[in-house]
Structures are given as C-alpha cells and as structure tokens.
Design a protein around this motif. Structure first.
Motif, PDB file in Angstrom:
ATOM      1  N   LEU A  55      -0.017  -5.341  -5.624  1.00  0.00           N
ATOM      2  CA  LEU A  55       0.802  -5.541  -4.424  1.00  0.00           C
ATOM      3  C   LEU A  55       2.202  -4.971  -4.623  1.00  0.00           C
ATOM      4  CD1 LEU A  55       1.154  -6.787  -1.608  1.00  0.00           C
ATOM      5  CD2 LEU A  55       1.755  -8.941  -2.709  1.00  0.00           C
ATOM      6  N   TYR A  56       2.758  -5.140  -5.808  1.00  0.00           N
ATOM      7  CA  TYR A  56       4.083  -4.590  -6.105  1.00  0.00           C
ATOM      8  C   TYR A  56       4.045  -3.062  -6.068  1.00  0.00           C
ATOM      9  CZ  TYR A  56       8.256  -3.380  -8.775  1.00  0.00           C
ATOM     10  OH  TYR A  56       9.447  -2.831  -9.183  1.00  0.00           O
ATOM     11  N   ASN A  57       2.996  -2.458  -6.620  1.00  0.00           N
ATOM     12  CA  ASN A  57       2.877  -0.999  -6.571  1.00  0.00           C
ATOM     13  C   ASN A  57       2.730  -0.492  -5.138  1.00  0.00           C
ATOM     14  OD1 ASN A  57       3.073  -0.722  -9.350  1.00  0.00           O
ATOM     15  ND2 ASN A  57       0.850  -0.859  -9.660  1.00  0.00           N
ATOM     16  N   LEU A  58       1.973  -1.226  -4.326  1.00  0.00           N
ATOM     17  CA  LEU A  58       1.822  -0.836  -2.915  1.00  0.00           C
ATOM     18  C   LEU A  58       3.138  -0.933  -2.168  1.00  0.00           C
ATOM     19  CD1 LEU A  58      -1.586  -2.543  -2.078  1.00  0.00           C
ATOM     20  CD2 LEU A  58      -1.153  -0.096  -2.083  1.00  0.00           C
TER      21      LEU A  58
ATOM     22  N   LYS B 157      -1.209   3.426 -10.225  1.00  0.00           N
ATOM     23  CA  LYS B 157      -2.501   3.702  -9.600  1.00  0.00           C
ATOM     24  C   LYS B 157      -2.852   2.524  -8.706  1.00  0.00           C
ATOM     25  CE  LYS B 157      -4.589   6.861 -12.900  1.00  0.00           C
ATOM     26  NZ  LYS B 157      -5.755   7.153 -13.754  1.00  0.00           N
ATOM     27  N   PHE B 158      -3.162   2.826  -7.476  1.00  0.00           N
ATOM     28  CA  PHE B 158      -3.484   1.779  -6.511  1.00  0.00           C
ATOM     29  C   PHE B 158      -4.962   1.419  -6.633  1.00  0.00           C
ATOM     30  CE2 PHE B 158      -0.217   4.590  -4.687  1.00  0.00           C
ATOM     31  CZ  PHE B 158       0.848   3.726  -4.748  1.00  0.00           C
ATOM     32  N   ARG B 159      -5.247   0.127  -6.572  1.00  0.00           N
ATOM     33  CA  ARG B 159      -6.602  -0.377  -6.806  1.00  0.00           C
ATOM     34  C   ARG B 159      -7.079  -1.239  -5.643  1.00  0.00           C
ATOM     35  NH1 ARG B 159      -8.087   2.686 -11.228  1.00  0.00           N
ATOM     36  NH2 ARG B 159      -6.561   2.500 -12.899  1.00  0.00           N
ATOM     37  N   MET B 160      -8.419  -1.397  -5.567  1.00  0.00           N
ATOM     38  CA  MET B 160      -9.015  -2.363  -4.626  1.00  0.00           C
ATOM     39  C   MET B 160      -8.941  -3.737  -5.274  1.00  0.00           C
ATOM     40  SD  MET B 160     -12.425  -0.842  -2.856  1.00  0.00           S
ATOM     41  CE  MET B 160     -12.389   0.504  -1.692  1.00  0.00           C
ATOM     42  N   SER B 161      -7.779  -4.373  -5.184  1.00  0.00           N
ATOM     43  CA  SER B 161      -7.577  -5.646  -5.870  1.00  0.00           C
ATOM     44  C   SER B 161      -6.468  -6.425  -5.182  1.00  0.00           C
ATOM     45  CB  SER B 161      -7.213  -5.385  -7.337  1.00  0.00           C
ATOM     46  OG  SER B 161      -6.847  -6.585  -7.986  1.00  0.00           O
TER      47      SER B 161
ATOM     48  N   ALA C 228      -8.780   6.541  -7.626  1.00  0.00           N
ATOM     49  CA  ALA C 228      -8.401   5.313  -8.331  1.00  0.00           C
ATOM     50  C   ALA C 228      -8.499   4.104  -7.414  1.00  0.00           C
ATOM     51  CB  ALA C 228      -6.980   5.438  -8.869  1.00  0.00           C
ATOM     52  N   TYR C 229      -8.384   4.315  -6.108  1.00  0.00           N
ATOM     53  CA  TYR C 229      -8.512   3.211  -5.149  1.00  0.00           C
ATOM     54  C   TYR C 229      -9.927   3.155  -4.578  1.00  0.00           C
ATOM     55  CZ  TYR C 229      -7.764   0.287  -1.046  1.00  0.00           C
ATOM     56  OH  TYR C 229      -7.853  -0.710  -0.104  1.00  0.00           O
ATOM     57  N   HIS C 230     -10.442   4.274  -4.115  1.00  0.00           N
ATOM     58  CA  HIS C 230     -11.745   4.285  -3.445  1.00  0.00           C
ATOM     59  C   HIS C 230     -12.853   4.452  -4.481  1.00  0.00           C
ATOM     60  CE1 HIS C 230     -10.202   4.447   0.669  1.00  0.00           C
ATOM     61  NE2 HIS C 230      -9.258   5.253   0.209  1.00  0.00           N
ATOM     62  N   GLY C 231     -13.470   3.343  -4.842  1.00  0.00           N
ATOM     63  CA  GLY C 231     -14.640   3.382  -5.708  1.00  0.00           C
ATOM     64  C   GLY C 231     -14.362   3.820  -7.124  1.00  0.00           C
ATOM     65  N   GLU C 232     -13.323   3.243  -7.755  1.00  0.00           N
ATOM     66  CA  GLU C 232     -13.058   3.601  -9.156  1.00  0.00           C
ATOM     67  C   GLU C 232     -14.169   3.087 -10.070  1.00  0.00           C
ATOM     68  OE1 GLU C 232     -12.164   1.458 -11.754  1.00  0.00           O
ATOM     69  OE2 GLU C 232     -12.278  -0.380 -10.577  1.00  0.00           O
TER      70      GLU C 232
ATOM     71  N   HIS D 243      -3.477  -2.072 -13.986  1.00  0.00           N
ATOM     72  CA  HIS D 243      -2.415  -2.100 -12.974  1.00  0.00           C
ATOM     73  C   HIS D 243      -1.117  -1.660 -13.658  1.00  0.00           C
ATOM     74  CE1 HIS D 243      -5.056  -4.165 -10.150  1.00  0.00           C
ATOM     75  NE2 HIS D 243      -5.356  -5.028 -11.095  1.00  0.00           N
ATOM     76  N   GLY D 244      -0.964  -0.375 -13.871  1.00  0.00           N
ATOM     77  CA  GLY D 244       0.224   0.134 -14.547  1.00  0.00           C
ATOM     78  C   GLY D 244       1.432   0.150 -13.629  1.00  0.00           C
TER      79      GLY D 244
END
Length: 476
Positions: free
Chosen positions: A23-26, A13-17, A51-55, A7-8
C-alpha cells in the motif's frame, strides 16, 4: 546471498497483496518516464506489470495464455439509432450536415476504449486470481494456497488446480474459516500460544474419549456375553435329563415320546381349526419320525438315544411353534408372566395421585384467594419455571446465537475484526457477483473494455500497458 524482499521499498514492485508495504508503494506511484531504446522500454514495462499481474505464473505459461484479441463494448444510443439509418455518415463536406468548427469552444470527443489496459485480461479467469478479486484472500499467493489445499469449490466440487480457467456462470466458494483468517486481524504471539495449548488439550481429550469409548464397548461386549451365558444357563431344558439305570431311562423316554404323540394327534384332529396346510404336513412328518424313534430306541445306545431325543424336541418347536415343556406341563403357564404384558407402575400411579391431590388443593385455595394474591402467586410460579431448566436452555441458546464468539482454537484473532489497511483494497470488479455471507461468488462474464473504463484492475497507466502489450506481440 540474501533473499530479495517481496515488498521492496527501494526496488519497488507492485503486488496483488493487501500488505501495508505494498500500500505504501502504491501511494508513491507516479507516472514514470521510461527511457532507453524501444526494446528496453518494452522490457521494463513488461517486468513492472508482470510483477503485479500473475507473478505466481511462469512466464512460458502466461505467454501461452496471452491473446492479441481484446474484448470491448461500445454502447450505442438507442435514440440516435432510431432517428438515423447510417446514411448521414456518408454525407460529403459542404453538405451542411457536418458541425462547424468553432475554435473558441472546447470540443470533447467520445471517450476512447482503453484496449491496452486489457492486456492481462486472460489472467482474471484463473481461479486463484478470482478468489483474490472476490476479497476471499489477502494476496494472490494466499489464494493459490487455498486452492491447492482443497479449500475452494467450483460448482460444488473441490478444485485443487489454481490455474483452472473459469467460465461465465461458474460458482466458486471458499471455506469460511479460511476467509475469516485471510481478512481478519492476525493473532498476537500470546494468542498463538494460547490457541496452540487449547488445540493440544482438545486433541488429548478427544484421544481420551476415544480410548474410553473403545474400553466401554469392550466392557459392554463382555457384559453382554456374560448375560447371554447366564440366560442360557438359567433356562431350564424342555425336559429334564433322566437319572437312574439304563432300563429306567429307556422307560421314561418311552412314556415321554407317547405323550408327545398324543399332543401331535390332538393337533391333527379334524375338529381342530387349523387352516394352514403346511403346518399339518410338518406335523405328519414329525409324527412319522416319533414312530420310527419309538420302534428303534430300544436298539440304540443310551448316548445316541439321548441325542436323537434332543433333536426331536427341537423339531417339535419347528413343527408346531410351541415350547414342548409348556405343552407337557400346562400348569407352568400360569406361573410364567407374559413378557409382552406391561407391568403396573405403582410409583407412577402414586406420583399421579399425589399430583392430582395437590392440584385440587391449589385450585380450592385459589378459589378463596383475592384477585391480587392469585396474580402474585401465578407470577411466582412463572418465575420458578424460568429459573430452572428454561433459564439454562435460554443461556445456551444465547451463547450459540452469538455470531462472533471468542474461540482460542481459531487461527485468527477472536472476536473477529477486519485486518488493517483492508479498506484501501476493498473493491470488487464488475465481472464478479460476490456474497460475503456465504463466502461464494459467481464469475458472471469475461472482463471487457468500455469507453473510458477497463474492467481489469491495474495500477499502471495506458502507456506502460501498451508497451507491455507490444512486448508480447513478438514484434521485438
């Protein structure tokens, strides 16, 4: 070489998390203007969306899953379909059926179907992604871990493959403890240590209990063997061993065999009511064996004769079903008590008599009491009953009925409470039907695109998803 942050905050990079940094990046997400050549634009869109869909999926595996065909649904107006047959669409210009253009009015056309937002729809069929979408895991990676560790069942069977593609109607469920761990507050360091100690104590106690149980089994087995040996030693033989010289022993055994012959003859008497034919056959063969033994016993050695005689004693019980000792000594039956006959319990009889006397005294005393005193006495009796075993059982039932108890051995903080920042991610797609009480969900259908709505959740806009779709079309 330092490891890159998942979570840089600089290279976002947005993640499924459900992570707070994610949340801050979003929250900082803006419509980005992608510069460069068309190839560079497609590559940047692909990198950001993957990076989000199926990393957690390999690129080659995803390219094999990708399909250029996208499911869409166009709702039709039933009133319009009932009124027209479609010929009005073919009317030419100037016929008067078309609507006149008015530049002063704002003309809103029908909503478009966001087909490009459905680029990663095949990933939504994967079991690990479905577990994350159903809010049973805090990230796609954790959902994958639950699946590979055998904590997820599909249609009642454990499914250890995270890449399993769900079909419409499939029911998947996750272990409730793991769901509560994923969605609950994490433990503090002190709570983790306390839980570790509690688990160690429990493991030690279980080992001690197992060892004690095994020792008790061994002791019980030894005691049972001792009891059997004592019973065997205590039981008297059917006929006591003869003592004295050889001539005296032969004479005594001859008398005993004749007595047994008399018993067999009495049993074979036609006046006896014996309806069983097989028993008569056994008695006749036994009588023949006794006659043979009586003739040949004088020619046998004393040890052989004693052995043959013991065999005849056992055969008597097989032939008649009676004990030979009791048959030869009928007076012993009176002294021996029947084990099947229940013994009279003097203590119980005494207790019942005392209870009856007390009940009679209480009834007489209550009959002379006033109504208020009688009600007060009854109230005191009820309170005494409640204060005993009933109170203890009620307390245990109340403790068990608590839905959220304190338990140090659980991997999450107890009493359970939702983890921070959960509300921002608490949404469920339309293609899933979730029951949080039993930690189960049904995959209803494949996600589709509707006018103005795509059922695949994504943080990216239509332009980014269109470029990513073009990248995977192999038209680079």
């Amino acid at each position: 070489m330092t490891r890159k942050r998942f979570h840089g905050l600089k290279r976002v990079k947005f993640r499924m998390s459900w992570n707070k940094y994610n949340l801050y990046n979003l929250s900082r997400l803006k419509s980005t203007n992608i510069f460069g050549t068309f190839f560079q634009q497609k590559w940047a869109a692909k990198a950001a969306s993957r990076a989000y869909h199926g990393e957690q999926i390999r690129e080659g595996q995803w390219q094999h899953m990708f399909s250029s065909r996208v499911n869409g649904v166009i709702p039709m107006d039933h009133k319009y379909l009932a009124k027209y047959d479609g010929s009005e669409q073919a009317t030419g210009r100037g016929s008067g059926h078309e609507k006149q253009w008015n530049p002063t009015k704002e003309h809103k056309g029908p909503l478009k179907l966001p087909y490009m937002q459905m680029t990663y729809a095949p990933i939504e069929r994967r079991l690990d992604v479905a577990v994350f979408r159903a809010l049973f895991a805090s990230s796609a990676r954790q959902a994958r871990q639950f699946v590979t560790h055998g904590k997820v069942k599909v249609n009642g069977k454990t499914m250890p493959y995270a890449g399993y593609l769900l079909n419409p109607g499939d029911l998947f469920s996750v272990d409730p403890d793991h769901v509560m761990f994923a969605s609950g507050q994490p433990k503090t360091l002190e709570q983790v240590r306390a839980g570790r100690e509690a688990r160690r104590r429990r493991a030690t106690m279980s080992k001690i209990n197992n060892i004690t149980r095994q020792l008790k089994k061994k002791e019980d087995l030894k005691q049972a063997r001792k009891n059997i040996a004592a019973k065997v030693n205590a039981t008297e033989p059917p006929i006591q061993k003869a003592q004295g010289t050889a001539a005296e022993v032969y004479k005594l055994r001859k008398l005993e065999v004749r007595r047994v012959l008399e018993l067999v003859n009495n049993a074979l008497d036609p006046n006896q009511k014996r309806t069983n034919v097989k028993s008569k056959q056994r008695l006749r063969s036994y009588k023949k064996a006794l006659g043979t033994f009586l003739i040949t016993m004088s020619k046998m050695e004393i040890n052989v004769m004693e052995r043959e005689f013991d065999g005849l004693i056992v055969q008597y019980k097989d032939a008649t079903g009676d004990d030979l000792r009791k048959a030869l000594n009928p007076k012993d039956d009176e002294a021996v008590e029947d084990p099947k006959k229940p013994k009279f319990d003097w203590k119980r009889w005494k207790y019942e008599k005392i209870s009856e006397i007390k009940a009679e005294k209480t009834a007489t005393a209550r009959s002379h009491m006033k109504p208020k005193e009688r009600a007060r006495l009854e109230k005191l009796e009820i309170e005494k009953r409640i204060k005993g075993e009933a109170t203890k059982r009620l307390r245990e039932a109340l403790l068990e009925s608590r839905t959220n108890p304190f338990n140090e051995t659980k991997p999450y903080a107890t009493p359970w409470s939702p983890r921070p920042y959960l509300s921002a991610f608490a949404f469920i797609p339309r293609y899933l039907e979730v029951n949080q009480k039993i930690c189960s969900a049904v995959y209803l259908r494949h996600p589709v695109a509707r006018p103005g709505l795509a059922e695949v959740p994504t943080p990216f806009g239509a332009e980014t998803m269109q470029l990513a779709h073009n990248w995977y079309l192999r038209r680079r």
